[in-house]
Scaffold this motif. Structure first.
Motif: not given
Lengths: 405, 405
Positions: A235-241, B149-154, B234-241
């Motif tokens: 549920w959470e993974s689009q668009p940032l993983g 709140p969509v997020a990812y680890h940097g 843009a090239w790397e982000s699918q499917p894991l961000g």
């Protein structure tokens, strides 16, 4: 070269003289220190250095391997050679034996402090299976998959030592077909059987680590269980993983197998077509013939083969640093789920139960789609070692605990 | 309450007695220590504690704010009250003035050691603009966007202090229409203007931090430039961000503005429809009336307004911990790019030049699609403070350097 230790060792168990993995241990009431596994005992390197038997520049009395990992390949080799000498030359037995402690008498702790944690996605069977389940109307592999080792950053603060209880995470999830998301404990808790490597020697900002320099920077390998909450993740993974579907827990094995112990396990990896860009080319074969075994509650669930990984560890490291991001001591890189072409080789419940649609039957007749509270997942691995020996990875295990209200 | 400092302060500059942000500084040849900004000077807290003027349990002589950040809200409040007293009661002037150092005489260092770094995506204008560019045939916002709140680890290891040179990253990218990916320096280097907060007090594994406990855990706010290589991303982000398109550099401002300094800046955030799940509800208004300004080579490029953020900091923190992932001291959470409905309020070149199709013209007539080598990007912010004062954030600045061969 055949070497025989004066320590009584069960060769089949894979902790013989050709392995000598490093870990951090503590006896009740004592400070943690660095040790080496031999048979079913731990050689106390802090005590060995205090006795003048191994060289130590304050590497071994600390509670993590980081100080030793930063010392670099010459120091790693010198210590490995010295420990091998001490454990094979019977004339040292009287001085060394007092520093051998039964593993059953110690607690094994997290072996190193994690700096950043990167999780790859480098097994073609796993990536294609996940693609078939989550993107049924598209190619199983995204267009970039065979061009670069896809990866993302995970949470370093939730990398736990083997044995840490895994609390079922709460989170937000939406079942396909539901109009509204809901909140509650994950209903699709999963494991992922992976193999990780840890950096010892830092690299400079602005310059990548070429595939040829892998052994100058990487200290060793561990087993990794990248626990996953599939419903939260989906549920959470689009668009940032992935984020919270992964960040609640990642377990690592207690023993770090030195790169030098795995030389005999190196094999030619699968053919890469299309040919990778020059920065990803690797002259030496760096497939690794590791045989993994996953047990759920003591029952064998699967036997993934690491030799099937499409992208190799030196390629992963070269890619992760090609943008100039420097390595730090303790950077952990996990392979992604290790799977194979056969059902019995799949490395997570998502694949083993085909997203819950085909329950996995264990040898004792119990069935699972995803993990239940109380389930214990244990991953082990062995590889061929020098002189016909076997190299074991320490197990990574964890038991699922009910969610905390 | 109106308070006046005996230090001569330019009130418009925003570093008056109502602000008192913390930082880490060093004079040539001296050890780094903790200081507080007042006007154009730094109050040396390590020297103040040595003189018995502020209480110190070894917080201030260290090279980072982490020891003070872990001490918690009562210690933060006590020190803030004491520093306010010392800088307003003229009877202390003789004893305090020797410990005020012109900012121009010191080097400002990275204020804290970053544990994990999480990057959100919480501005609706930015998320919708990115959606329109990258997924033109779909809804601009993904279905989850107004639910969580969509997020990812940097990458924590590449969070750098303001002023650190930004080396243009190499990487793999494929221009849409190209059959093959290519390798080289990023051709679409970008900045992202963001606001971050840093955790001081850890939380327990297995339990989330409710929105009501935000101020018990969070030490303060910084400005963040989340440098981005759009072609690599843009090239790397699918499917894991995102991964390498972000991990080469993230810059943070030198001064950490205490949460207490921003009480007067709190405003009602945008209406959230649909209503968030209970764990994301926040009784107190936690929008923040921060006015950002982005300059490229000294020319104003945009003025994003932080009050337009859809998800607020307490909601971000509650979400990031709802799965039981514990907070560590030094965990950094960035807001995602701050943008607004008007072109002049957009917080990155991707939006300002509409992915390179509409070059941005700066006031001096120069045009940019993405950043060029030699460009300096500087982000500043001000907020309303108590008693009609102004609260300034320290700038976050960086200059693009050519790629290293």
């Amino acid at each position: 070269m055949t070497t025989v230790s004066w320590v009584d060792v069960d060769e089949d168990a894979g902790f013989g003289i050709e392995n000598l993995p490093y870990g951090v241990f503590a006896r009740p009431g004592e400070m943690p220190r660095v040790g080496v596994a031999i048979g079913d005992r731990v050689l106390d390197l802090a005590a060995m250095s205090a006795a003048g038997l191994v060289e130590d520049r304050h590497y071994f009395a600390s509670g993590s391997l980081n100080a030793f990992m930063v010392a670099g390949r010459p120091a790693w080799r010198a210590n490995r050679d010295r420990v091998t000498e001490l454990l094979t030359d019977a004339s040292y037995r009287g001085r060394v034996e007092p520093h051998l402690i039964p593993v059953s008498d110690v607690e094994l702790l997290r072996p190193f402090e994690v700096a950043d944690y990167v999780d790859f996605y480098s097994n073609e069977h796993h990536a294609a299976n996940a693609g078939r389940m989550f993107r049924p109307n598209a190619d199983p592999l995204t267009p970039n998959w065979k061009r670069l080792p896809v990866a993302y950053h995970g949470r370093a603060g939730t990398v736990y030592p083997s044995g840490t209880p895994i609390i079922r995470p709460y989170g937000q999830r939406r079942t396909p077909g539901d109009p509204e998301p809901s909140y509650g404990p994950s209903l699709r808790l999963d494991f992922e059987a992976e193999v990780g490597f840890v950096a010892g020697v830092p690299s400079s900002a602005g310059r990548g680590v070429p595939t040829s320099a892998f052994r100058d920077h990487v200290f060793g390998f561990v087993l990794v269980n990248d626990w996953s909450a599939r419903d939260i993740q989906a549920w959470e993974s689009q668009p940032l993983g992935p984020f919270l579907g992964k960040s609640f827990a990642t377990s690592v094995s207690s023993w770090v197998v030195p790169v030098a112990a795995l030389e005999a396990a190196r094999v030619t990896p699968p053919v890469q077509d299309p040919a990778p860009l020059p920065y990803l080319r690797c002259d030496d074969p760096w497939g690794l013939d590791l045989h993994l075994e996953i047990q759920i509650n003591g029952q064998v669930a699967a036997r993934p083969q690491f030799a099937s990984m499409y992208w190799t560890p030196p390629q992963q490291l070269a890619h992760a640093t090609v943008n100039g991001a420097p390595l730090r001591t303790g950077d952990l890189f996990a392979s992604g789920t290790v799977s194979g072409p056969e059902r019995g080789q799949r490395g997570c419940m998502l694949e083993l139960s085909w997203n819950g649609r085909e329950p996995l039957e264990l040898p004792d007749g119990t069935k699972r789609t995803f993990l239940e509270d109380g389930d214990t997942v244990t991953i082990r691995a062995q590889a061929p070692g020098a002189a016909g020996s076997r190299i074991a990875f320490g197990e990574v295990t964890g038991t699922v605990h009910p969610p905390q209200p």
